[in-house]
Write a protein that holds these residues in place. Structure first.
Motif, PDB file in Angstrom:
ATOM      1  N   PRO A  96      48.312  45.991  25.090  1.00 15.04           N
ATOM      2  CA  PRO A  96      47.690  46.551  26.294  1.00 15.04           C
ATOM      3  C   PRO A  96      46.214  46.172  26.404  1.00 15.04           C
ATOM      4  CG  PRO A  96      48.942  48.238  25.131  1.00 15.04           C
ATOM      5  CD  PRO A  96      48.932  47.031  24.259  1.00 15.04           C
ATOM      6  N   VAL A  97      45.564  45.926  25.283  1.00 17.15           N
ATOM      7  CA  VAL A  97      44.153  45.539  25.292  1.00 17.15           C
ATOM      8  C   VAL A  97      43.976  44.236  26.069  1.00 17.15           C
ATOM      9  CG1 VAL A  97      42.199  44.846  23.847  1.00 17.15           C
ATOM     10  CG2 VAL A  97      43.684  46.706  23.101  1.00 17.15           C
ATOM     11  N   ALA A  98      44.779  43.233  25.766  1.00 16.81           N
ATOM     12  CA  ALA A  98      44.687  41.949  26.460  1.00 16.81           C
ATOM     13  C   ALA A  98      45.025  42.100  27.940  1.00 16.81           C
ATOM     14  CB  ALA A  98      45.608  40.922  25.806  1.00 16.81           C
ATOM     15  N   ARG A  99      45.997  42.934  28.258  1.00 18.51           N
ATOM     16  CA  ARG A  99      46.371  43.133  29.665  1.00 18.51           C
ATOM     17  C   ARG A  99      45.229  43.770  30.458  1.00 18.51           C
ATOM     18  NH1 ARG A  99      51.372  44.339  27.175  1.00 18.51           N
ATOM     19  NH2 ARG A  99      51.022  46.578  27.305  1.00 18.51           N
ATOM     20  N   VAL A 100      44.540  44.742  29.873  1.00 19.67           N
ATOM     21  CA  VAL A 100      43.411  45.382  30.559  1.00 19.67           C
ATOM     22  C   VAL A 100      42.284  44.375  30.766  1.00 19.67           C
ATOM     23  CG1 VAL A 100      41.562  47.093  30.283  1.00 19.67           C
ATOM     24  CG2 VAL A 100      43.926  47.737  29.815  1.00 19.67           C
ATOM     25  N   LEU A 101      41.949  43.608  29.729  1.00 18.54           N
ATOM     26  CA  LEU A 101      40.880  42.620  29.855  1.00 18.54           C
ATOM     27  C   LEU A 101      41.238  41.550  30.885  1.00 18.54           C
ATOM     28  CD1 LEU A 101      39.817  42.226  26.112  1.00 18.54           C
ATOM     29  CD2 LEU A 101      38.593  43.437  27.926  1.00 18.54           C
ATOM     30  N   ALA A 102      42.461  41.050  30.875  1.00 19.33           N
ATOM     31  CA  ALA A 102      42.883  40.031  31.845  1.00 19.33           C
ATOM     32  C   ALA A 102      42.833  40.571  33.268  1.00 19.33           C
ATOM     33  CB  ALA A 102      44.282  39.542  31.509  1.00 19.33           C
ATOM     34  N   SER A 103      43.226  41.798  33.451  1.00 19.29           N
ATOM     35  CA  SER A 103      43.187  42.417  34.777  1.00 19.29           C
ATOM     36  C   SER A 103      41.745  42.551  35.273  1.00 19.29           C
ATOM     37  CB  SER A 103      43.865  43.785  34.727  1.00 19.29           C
ATOM     38  OG  SER A 103      43.825  44.399  35.985  1.00 19.29           O
ATOM     39  N   ASN A 104      40.855  42.992  34.400  1.00 17.31           N
ATOM     40  CA  ASN A 104      39.437  43.105  34.776  1.00 17.31           C
ATOM     41  C   ASN A 104      38.849  41.739  35.120  1.00 17.31           C
ATOM     42  OD1 ASN A 104      39.463  45.855  34.327  1.00 17.31           O
ATOM     43  ND2 ASN A 104      38.467  45.733  32.347  1.00 17.31           N
ATOM     44  N   ILE A 105      39.178  40.742  34.317  1.00 16.08           N
ATOM     45  CA  ILE A 105      38.653  39.392  34.551  1.00 16.08           C
ATOM     46  C   ILE A 105      39.180  38.835  35.866  1.00 16.08           C
ATOM     47  CG2 ILE A 105      38.775  37.014  33.710  1.00 16.08           C
ATOM     48  CD1 ILE A 105      38.557  38.201  30.854  1.00 16.08           C
ATOM     49  N   ALA A 106      40.433  39.092  36.203  1.00 17.04           N
ATOM     50  CA  ALA A 106      40.987  38.626  37.480  1.00 17.04           C
ATOM     51  C   ALA A 106      40.192  39.203  38.653  1.00 17.04           C
ATOM     52  CB  ALA A 106      42.462  39.013  37.586  1.00 17.04           C
ATOM     53  N   THR A 107      39.808  40.452  38.555  1.00 13.59           N
ATOM     54  CA  THR A 107      39.002  41.090  39.607  1.00 13.59           C
ATOM     55  C   THR A 107      37.616  40.459  39.690  1.00 13.59           C
ATOM     56  OG1 THR A 107      40.197  43.160  39.297  1.00 13.59           O
ATOM     57  CG2 THR A 107      38.086  43.296  40.420  1.00 13.59           C
ATOM     58  N   ILE A 108      37.005  40.207  38.538  1.00 11.23           N
ATOM     59  CA  ILE A 108      35.680  39.578  38.511  1.00 11.23           C
ATOM     60  C   ILE A 108      35.741  38.189  39.146  1.00 11.23           C
ATOM     61  CG2 ILE A 108      33.898  38.618  36.978  1.00 11.23           C
ATOM     62  CD1 ILE A 108      34.610  40.992  35.042  1.00 11.23           C
ATOM     63  N   LEU A 109      36.770  37.403  38.814  1.00 18.26           N
ATOM     64  CA  LEU A 109      36.915  36.062  39.394  1.00 18.26           C
ATOM     65  C   LEU A 109      37.070  36.110  40.909  1.00 18.26           C
ATOM     66  CD1 LEU A 109      39.203  34.173  36.863  1.00 18.26           C
ATOM     67  CD2 LEU A 109      36.850  33.633  37.462  1.00 18.26           C
ATOM     68  N   ALA A 110      37.829  37.061  41.396  1.00 14.65           N
ATOM     69  CA  ALA A 110      38.007  37.183  42.850  1.00 14.65           C
ATOM     70  C   ALA A 110      36.664  37.483  43.522  1.00 14.65           C
ATOM     71  CB  ALA A 110      39.023  38.274  43.165  1.00 14.65           C
ATOM     72  N   GLU A 111      35.876  38.354  42.920  1.00 18.37           N
ATOM     73  CA  GLU A 111      34.557  38.689  43.480  1.00 18.37           C
ATOM     74  C   GLU A 111      33.609  37.496  43.435  1.00 18.37           C
ATOM     75  OE1 GLU A 111      33.258  41.403  45.000  1.00 18.37           O
ATOM     76  OE2 GLU A 111      35.272  42.265  45.016  1.00 18.37           O
ATOM     77  N   LEU A 112      33.623  36.746  42.339  1.00 22.15           N
ATOM     78  CA  LEU A 112      32.730  35.595  42.200  1.00 22.15           C
ATOM     79  C   LEU A 112      33.045  34.492  43.197  1.00 22.15           C
ATOM     80  CD1 LEU A 112      32.505  35.212  38.313  1.00 22.15           C
ATOM     81  CD2 LEU A 112      30.694  35.964  39.858  1.00 22.15           C
ATOM     82  N   THR A 113      34.298  34.359  43.577  1.00 22.45           N
ATOM     83  CA  THR A 113      34.706  33.247  44.435  1.00 22.45           C
ATOM     84  C   THR A 113      34.955  33.657  45.883  1.00 22.45           C
ATOM     85  OG1 THR A 113      37.028  33.574  43.814  1.00 22.45           O
ATOM     86  CG2 THR A 113      35.741  32.016  42.492  1.00 22.45           C
ATOM     87  N   ILE A 114      34.631  34.876  46.234  1.00 22.79           N
ATOM     88  CA  ILE A 114      34.968  35.386  47.573  1.00 22.79           C
ATOM     89  C   ILE A 114      34.359  34.541  48.693  1.00 22.79           C
ATOM     90  CG2 ILE A 114      33.101  37.076  47.807  1.00 22.79           C
ATOM     91  CD1 ILE A 114      35.351  38.988  48.901  1.00 22.79           C
ATOM     92  N   HIS A 115      33.187  33.958  48.465  1.00 22.58           N
ATOM     93  CA  HIS A 115      32.536  33.165  49.514  1.00 22.58           C
ATOM     94  C   HIS A 115      32.583  31.670  49.224  1.00 22.58           C
ATOM     95  CE1 HIS A 115      31.249  36.745  51.544  1.00 22.58           C
ATOM     96  NE2 HIS A 115      30.710  37.198  50.430  1.00 22.58           N
ATOM     97  N   SER A 116      33.514  31.248  48.379  1.00 20.08           N
ATOM     98  CA  SER A 116      33.638  29.818  48.077  1.00 20.08           C
ATOM     99  C   SER A 116      34.421  29.111  49.184  1.00 20.08           C
ATOM    100  CB  SER A 116      34.342  29.628  46.731  1.00 20.08           C
ATOM    101  OG  SER A 116      35.707  29.969  46.849  1.00 20.08           O
TER     102      SER A 116
END
Length: 131
Positions: A96-116
């Protein structure tokens, strides 16, 4: 082995964000965005490890942007159960640790690329380890 993780009350910390803007793509070109994760486990003390997941996004051919985002968490462990593991990294890859981190990172990536140029990059909220 089911009781390796003693405490699931953890707070993820951003370890790294590396966003590189690259050249514009050629007109009508096809671009493949390669996405993969890396996981590492570092022993902090007798009853704790630091688990880090890094997601990498690299386009082929190299254009638009490349991104690396890493997030980690300190996990309290049952020492005796942890010592019995053959490979701690393999254990945490499906935890579950890896799943939580991957989920958080997916959200961060979406925010970083929103205006790409391609809009928000939506990646899977699960780990994607190379075979």
């Amino acid at each position: 082995m089911a009781n390796v993780i003693r405490n699931m009350n953890f707070k993820p910390i951003i370890e790294k964000i590396d966003y590189k803007r690259l050249n514009e793509p050629q007109p009508n070109s096809s671009i493949n965005m390669r996405v993969w994760d890396e996981l590492s486990v570092e022993r902090l003390r007798a009853d704790a490890v630091k688990v880090t997941v890094q997601r990498n996004v690299k386009p082929e051919p190299e254009c638009i942007f490349s991104i690396e985002v890493a997030q980690s968490v300190e996990v309290i462990i049952n020492t005796s159960e942890y010592e019995e593991l053959e490979d701690a990294e393999e254990f945490f890859k499906t935890s579950p640790v890896a799943r939580v981190l991957a989920s958080n990172i997916a959200t961060i990536l979406a925010e970083l690329t929103i205006h790409s140029q391609i809009g928000p990059m939506i990646t899977a909220p699960v780990c994607q380890f190379p075979q």
